[in-house]
Design a protein around this motif. Structure first.
Motif, PDB file in Angstrom:
ATOM      1  N   LEU A 463       0.672  -1.437  -0.064  1.00  0.00           N
ATOM      2  CA  LEU A 463       0.084  -0.007   0.107  1.00  0.00           C
ATOM      3  C   LEU A 463       0.783   1.215   0.176  1.00  0.00           C
ATOM      4  N   MET A 464       1.997   1.020   0.668  1.00  0.00           N
ATOM      5  CA  MET A 464       2.855   2.279   0.789  1.00  0.00           C
ATOM      6  C   MET A 464       3.431   2.855  -0.609  1.00  0.00           C
ATOM      7  N   GLN A 465       3.569   1.700  -1.450  1.00  0.00           N
ATOM      8  CA  GLN A 465       3.769   2.111  -2.851  1.00  0.00           C
ATOM      9  C   GLN A 465       3.041   2.802  -3.821  1.00  0.00           C
ATOM     10  N   HIS A 466       1.841   2.943  -3.274  1.00  0.00           N
ATOM     11  CA  HIS A 466       0.823   3.796  -4.162  1.00  0.00           C
ATOM     12  C   HIS A 466       0.846   5.246  -3.658  1.00  0.00           C
ATOM     13  N   PRO A 467       0.919   6.033  -4.947  1.00  0.00           N
ATOM     14  CA  PRO A 467       1.223   7.692  -4.667  1.00  0.00           C
ATOM     15  C   PRO A 467       0.242   8.101  -3.680  1.00  0.00           C
ATOM     16  N   ALA A 468      -1.053   7.752  -3.555  1.00  0.00           N
ATOM     17  CA  ALA A 468      -1.871   8.441  -2.834  1.00  0.00           C
ATOM     18  C   ALA A 468      -1.626   8.011  -1.350  1.00  0.00           C
ATOM     19  N   VAL A 469      -1.103   7.339  -0.880  1.00  0.00           N
ATOM     20  CA  VAL A 469      -1.127   6.750   0.434  1.00  0.00           C
ATOM     21  C   VAL A 469       0.288   7.307   1.062  1.00  0.00           C
ATOM     22  N   ALA A 470       0.306   7.977   2.167  1.00  0.00           N
ATOM     23  CA  ALA A 470       0.928   8.543   3.244  1.00  0.00           C
ATOM     24  C   ALA A 470       1.421   7.452   4.075  1.00  0.00           C
ATOM     25  N   GLU A 471       0.861   6.982   4.962  1.00  0.00           N
ATOM     26  CA  GLU A 471       0.935   5.869   5.711  1.00  0.00           C
ATOM     27  C   GLU A 471      -0.361   5.092   5.897  1.00  0.00           C
ATOM     28  N   CYS A 472      -0.096   3.838   6.530  1.00  0.00           N
ATOM     29  CA  CYS A 472      -1.350   3.121   6.640  1.00  0.00           C
ATOM     30  C   CYS A 472      -0.831   1.915   7.743  1.00  0.00           C
ATOM     31  N   GLY A 473      -1.746   1.192   8.045  1.00  0.00           N
ATOM     32  CA  GLY A 473      -1.722   0.044   9.171  1.00  0.00           C
ATOM     33  C   GLY A 473      -2.747  -0.708   8.627  1.00  0.00           C
ATOM     34  N   VAL A 474      -2.286  -2.117   8.830  1.00  0.00           N
ATOM     35  CA  VAL A 474      -2.995  -3.151   8.532  1.00  0.00           C
ATOM     36  C   VAL A 474      -3.310  -4.385   9.595  1.00  0.00           C
ATOM     37  N   ILE A 475      -4.515  -4.738   9.953  1.00  0.00           N
ATOM     38  CA  ILE A 475      -4.826  -5.679  11.004  1.00  0.00           C
ATOM     39  C   ILE A 475      -5.877  -6.582  10.425  1.00  0.00           C
ATOM     40  N   GLY A 476      -6.206  -7.677  11.111  1.00  0.00           N
ATOM     41  CA  GLY A 476      -7.166  -8.510  10.987  1.00  0.00           C
ATOM     42  C   GLY A 476      -8.388  -8.135  11.797  1.00  0.00           C
ATOM     43  N   ALA A 477      -9.662  -7.898  11.285  1.00  0.00           N
ATOM     44  CA  ALA A 477     -10.777  -7.501  11.655  1.00  0.00           C
ATOM     45  C   ALA A 477     -11.601  -8.590  11.729  1.00  0.00           C
ATOM     46  N   PRO A 478     -12.370  -8.766  12.805  1.00  0.00           N
ATOM     47  CA  PRO A 478     -13.248 -10.103  13.042  1.00  0.00           C
ATOM     48  C   PRO A 478     -14.283  -9.948  11.899  1.00  0.00           C
ATOM     49  N   ASP A 479     -14.534 -11.220  11.396  1.00  0.00           N
ATOM     50  CA  ASP A 479     -15.497 -11.306  10.282  1.00  0.00           C
ATOM     51  C   ASP A 479     -16.161 -12.740  10.536  1.00  0.00           C
ATOM     52  N   GLU A 480     -17.699 -12.710  10.521  1.00  0.00           N
ATOM     53  CA  GLU A 480     -18.443 -13.842  10.735  1.00  0.00           C
ATOM     54  C   GLU A 480     -18.044 -14.981   9.835  1.00  0.00           C
ATOM     55  N   LEU A 481     -17.933 -14.687   8.549  1.00  0.00           N
ATOM     56  CA  LEU A 481     -17.936 -15.511   7.364  1.00  0.00           C
ATOM     57  C   LEU A 481     -16.543 -16.095   7.228  1.00  0.00           C
ATOM     58  N   TYR A 519      -5.610  -8.888  -0.219  1.00  0.00           N
ATOM     59  CA  TYR A 519      -6.151  -7.477  -0.314  1.00  0.00           C
ATOM     60  C   TYR A 519      -7.034  -7.212   0.802  1.00  0.00           C
ATOM     61  N   PRO A 520      -6.845  -5.836   1.116  1.00  0.00           N
ATOM     62  CA  PRO A 520      -7.679  -5.232   2.186  1.00  0.00           C
ATOM     63  C   PRO A 520      -9.183  -5.441   1.726  1.00  0.00           C
ATOM     64  N   ARG A 521     -10.013  -6.204   2.404  1.00  0.00           N
ATOM     65  CA  ARG A 521     -11.506  -6.160   1.922  1.00  0.00           C
ATOM     66  C   ARG A 521     -12.049  -4.973   2.721  1.00  0.00           C
ATOM     67  N   VAL A 522     -11.481  -4.459   3.590  1.00  0.00           N
ATOM     68  CA  VAL A 522     -11.944  -3.330   4.229  1.00  0.00           C
ATOM     69  C   VAL A 522     -11.024  -1.933   4.388  1.00  0.00           C
ATOM     70  N   VAL A 523     -11.111  -1.050   4.010  1.00  0.00           N
ATOM     71  CA  VAL A 523     -10.342   0.165   3.943  1.00  0.00           C
ATOM     72  C   VAL A 523     -10.981   1.360   4.693  1.00  0.00           C
ATOM     73  N   ALA A 524     -10.362   2.002   5.540  1.00  0.00           N
ATOM     74  CA  ALA A 524     -10.703   3.016   6.489  1.00  0.00           C
ATOM     75  C   ALA A 524      -9.821   4.148   6.337  1.00  0.00           C
ATOM     76  N   PHE A 525     -10.088   5.433   6.059  1.00  0.00           N
ATOM     77  CA  PHE A 525      -9.233   6.409   5.957  1.00  0.00           C
ATOM     78  C   PHE A 525      -9.605   7.143   7.001  1.00  0.00           C
ATOM     79  N   ILE A 526      -8.289   7.424   7.679  1.00  0.00           N
ATOM     80  CA  ILE A 526      -7.959   8.242   9.042  1.00  0.00           C
ATOM     81  C   ILE A 526      -6.963   9.311   8.726  1.00  0.00           C
ATOM     82  N   ASP A 527      -7.187  10.370   9.775  1.00  0.00           N
ATOM     83  CA  ASP A 527      -6.344  11.625   9.530  1.00  0.00           C
ATOM     84  C   ASP A 527      -4.813  11.256   9.875  1.00  0.00           C
ATOM     85  N   ALA A 528      -4.693  10.182  10.987  1.00  0.00           N
ATOM     86  CA  ALA A 528      -3.355   9.949  11.658  1.00  0.00           C
ATOM     87  C   ALA A 528      -3.341   8.454  12.254  1.00  0.00           C
ATOM     88  N   LEU A 529      -2.228   7.852  12.073  1.00  0.00           N
ATOM     89  CA  LEU A 529      -1.978   6.373  12.786  1.00  0.00           C
ATOM     90  C   LEU A 529      -1.634   6.570  14.313  1.00  0.00           C
TER      91      LEU A 529
END
Length: 545
Positions: A463-481, A519-529
């Motif tokens: 993700l950090m290689q994409h020109p729009a991304v300043a920084e990012c953090g990736v986690i596992g989010a609970p999913d029923e399926l 790939y991230p099935r969920v993407v959330a945009f935030i102001d700072a990590l």
């Protein structure tokens, strides 16, 4: 160690020092193997010697109908292919050979032929991209590959001097599942029907199974010929209890040790048969069970959850046992499956470092909420941070010992996984007074989604290689399926908009760089990590957001 049969001693030379190995529990009649053995010969030749030559070994779908390859025919295909590896490819015992292909008869033949020739097999997931393949090729110093002809695109980048993922050491790639000149099958057709198995030592490395660590840097888990037999002679013998009449089926790729054991080695070791089909969705798996009259199935909880409501429309009366592994089995899924089928799930926890399942239970031994108990031959404990046993019912670090164990290929992380002679898989568990193990959580940042292990930092790197991304953090989010899904928290650079179009763009960007399941099935945009004072990402905080 026994005198090696390897001419190329790279694998043995790059084992960790024995002082860093786990304690190995080899004083056990189940794993009392001779000093010299070749696991492919033990799996295939012994079944034929026992009178199974005319019995089906591998089932395939041909023109929409079940087609059986007998044990005798399978051995002929394997032996002819072994001649190709030695005579046409010039490979010698100890050379590493990368295998790339889906679950097919041809993939199984290539696997067994390489083992029989004394080579070290390095199986890879069909979904891996050139970037990931290069990491494996370079780490294991692989000079030859056998690749399904339909999957050569990404691997060909590793042999192209002009490509960024060029691997200078990878000298030859031989296609299989192909009748074209120069393919494995075409060359094998003219070879003798018999091949004398390489006289390997029981502790010669025969398999390097790669797993992604939390850093995203792959770790190669080195297993011996005796380890392949150990996985066949403990969990199956004491928990699964298959017979020669069983028909195995399932979804895990042969590149995963879960699949290698469950739908290739276990059935061969018991003289049974197995169904190898490339692509299985939950409805197609139910269809395969009905079509091939499968009796034992291996898949992840995700599939069982999705199959349960569909069972009423399929004839799965042949099914006797179902094994769940690859991710935590929720009690709700166990209950749902039992209500739909009347079958009590066999849960299990294993790992690439241990080669297969070491905690499980079946039938009347199942206890609600528990994975099960240590498979006979293994010992498990819950330890505190000082590696001292905790009291029954208290959560601690899962620790295991047995006849198999972690031996990383030239990797300093060996000393993290093995401490005080214990294998520490990184799971938090509690163990009751009767030895039943209750899974709590992963103790590291590995994301387990639909049975796939995904390293968050690896996705962040892409993700950090994409020109729009300043920084990012990736986690596992609970999913029923899926148990968990990959969730990315992204801080965008000025001038970029965090909308649905950007979500799709980032998802496709990851899919094009690494295996699509990451790939991230969920993407959330935030102001700072959230970060510590030293700048370290606070993943625990992300998980609460």
């Amino acid at each position: 160690m026994e005198a090696t049969a390897h001419v190329d001693t790279f694998a043995r030379d790059n084992l960790p020092p024995e002082s860093q190995w786990p304690v190995l529990l080899l004083d056990n009649a189940d794993v009392a193997y001779p000093a010299r053995l070749n696991c492919a010969a033990e799996l295939l030749d012994r079944a034929i010697e026992a009178g199974r030559g005319a019995a089906p070994a591998i089932w395939s779908e041909v023109d929409g109908k079940p087609h059986a390859t007998t044990y005798a025919r399978l051995r002929t295909l394997v032996d002819r292919s072994a001649h190709v590896l030695v005579e046409d490819m010039g490979l010698v015992p100890g050379n590493r050979v990368l295998l790339r292909g889906p679950n097919t008869l041809q993939m199984a033949v290539a696997f067994l032929a390489a083992l029989k020739a004394g080579l070290v097999v390095v199986p890879t997931m069909p979904l891996l991209r050139a970037k990931e393949l290069k990491q494996i090729v370079d780490k294991a110093q692989i000079a030859a590959a056998l690749c399904d002809a339909r999957l050569t695109d990404e691997l060909s980048r590793c042999t192209n001097p002009d490509d960024e993922f060029f691997c200078a050491g990878l000298k030859q790639v031989r296609p299989f599942h192909d009748d074209a000149p120069g393919s494995l099958e075409q060359l094998a057709a003219g070879k003798p029907d018999t091949f004398t198995a390489c006289d390997t030592a029981s502790d010669d490395v025969c398999l390097i199974a790669f797993t992604s660590g939390t850093t995203g840097t792959p770790k190669g888990c080195m297993h011996f010929h005796r380890d392949v037999l150990s996985m066949c002679d403990l969990f199956p013998r004491h928990v699964l209890k298959p017979t020669a009449e069983d028909v195995f089926c399932g979804t895990p790729p042969l590149a995963f040790t879960f699949g290698l054991g469950g739908i290739l080695c276990f059935p061969l070791r018991s003289g049974a048969s197995t169904v190898l089909i490339e692509k299985l969705t939950p409805p197609l798996l139910l269809q395969a069970i009905e079509q091939f009259r499968a009796t034992i199935v291996f898949t992840a909880p995700t599939f069982y959850r999705q199959m349960a409501p569909l069972v009423k429309d399929a004839d799965i009366s042949s099914l006797r046992k179902t094994v769940s592994a690859g991710e935590a089995l929720p009690q709700a899924t166990r209950d749902l499956w039992r209500e739909a089928t009347g079958i009590e799930m066999i849960d299990g926890i294993g790992g690439t470092e241990m080669i297969h399942i070491f905690i499980s239970s079946a039938g009347g031994d199942v206890r609600p909420g528990s994975i099960g108990r240590a498979v006979p031959g293994y010992v498990v404990q819950a330890l505190d941070d000082a590696l001292e046993p905790v009291a029954p019912g208290v959560t601690g670090h899962l620790a295991v010992r047995g006849p198999t164990g972690c031996r990383y290929l030239a990797d300093e992380r060996q000393m993290k996984f093995v401490r005080n002679g214990w294998n520490l898989p990184g799971d938090a568990v509690s163990i009751d007074a009767d030895g039943y193990v209750y899974y709590q959580a992963r103790a590291d940042d590995m994301i387990v989604s639909s049975g796939y292990n995904i390293a968050g930092p690896e996705v962040e790197t892409v993700l950090m290689q994409h020109p729009a991304v300043a920084e990012c953090g990736v986690i596992g989010a609970p999913d029923e399926l899926r148990g968990q899904v990959v969730k990315a928290f992204v801080v965008l650079r000025p001038g970029f908009k965090g909308d649905e179009a950007m979500v799709s763009e980032l998802q496709n960007f990851v899919k094009n760089a690494v295996a699509a399941y990451k790939y991230p099935r969920v993407v959330a945009f935030i102001d700072a990590l959230p970060r510590t004072e030293t700048g370290k990402l606070k993943r625990a905080v992300l998980r609460t957001m």
